[in-house]
Design a protein around this motif. Structure first.
Motif, short mmCIF file in Angstrom:
data_model
loop_
_atom_site.label_atom_id
_atom_site.label_comp_id
_atom_site.label_asym_id
_atom_site.label_seq_id
_atom_site.Cartn_x
_atom_site.Cartn_y
_atom_site.Cartn_z
N HIS A 9 0.85 -1.19 0.00
CA HIS A 9 0.00 0.00 0.00
C HIS A 9 0.89 1.25 0.00
O HIS A 9 1.14 1.85 1.06
N LEU A 48 0.02 4.44 1.97
CA LEU A 48 0.25 4.39 3.41
C LEU A 48 1.73 4.56 3.72
O LEU A 48 2.09 5.27 4.67
N ARG A 82 -4.70 -0.37 11.39
CA ARG A 82 -6.05 0.08 11.00
C ARG A 82 -6.25 1.55 11.34
O ARG A 82 -6.89 2.29 10.58
N GLU A 140 -4.60 3.57 8.69
CA GLU A 140 -5.42 3.67 7.48
C GLU A 140 -6.47 4.77 7.62
O GLU A 140 -6.68 5.55 6.70
#
Length: 78
Positions: free
Chosen positions: A13, A16, A38, A41
């Motif tokens: 990702h 990120l 999480r 994110e």
């Protein structure tokens, strides 16, 4: 040192990983508490303007701009 699973996840990702590069505190958070991925994110989505409410605001701004351009074009006809 960051856990391999977290590092691999960031590699998969890139957005990120980019966020972590510009916010080094997150590197420390993830190194100490990898379960916070999480949360990363969520914070990243807010930073990049990708939350649902931010997307709605963006669409609303575009609609408002189009409406203004239409009004301008109508005024130029007269």
């Amino acid at each position: 040192m960051m856990q391999a699973a977290v590092y691999d996840y960031l590699k998969q990702h890139p957005e990120l990983a980019h966020f972590v590069r510009f916010n080094p505190a997150w590197y420390r958070y993830l190194t100490r508490e990898p379960h916070r991925i999480r949360e990363l994110e969520k914070v990243s989505k807010e930073f990049y303007g990708k939350t649902f409410s931010q997307q709605i605001d963006k669409v609303g701004s575009h609609v408002q701009m189009v409406n203004m351009l239409i009004n301008f074009a109508d005024a130029m006809k007269d």
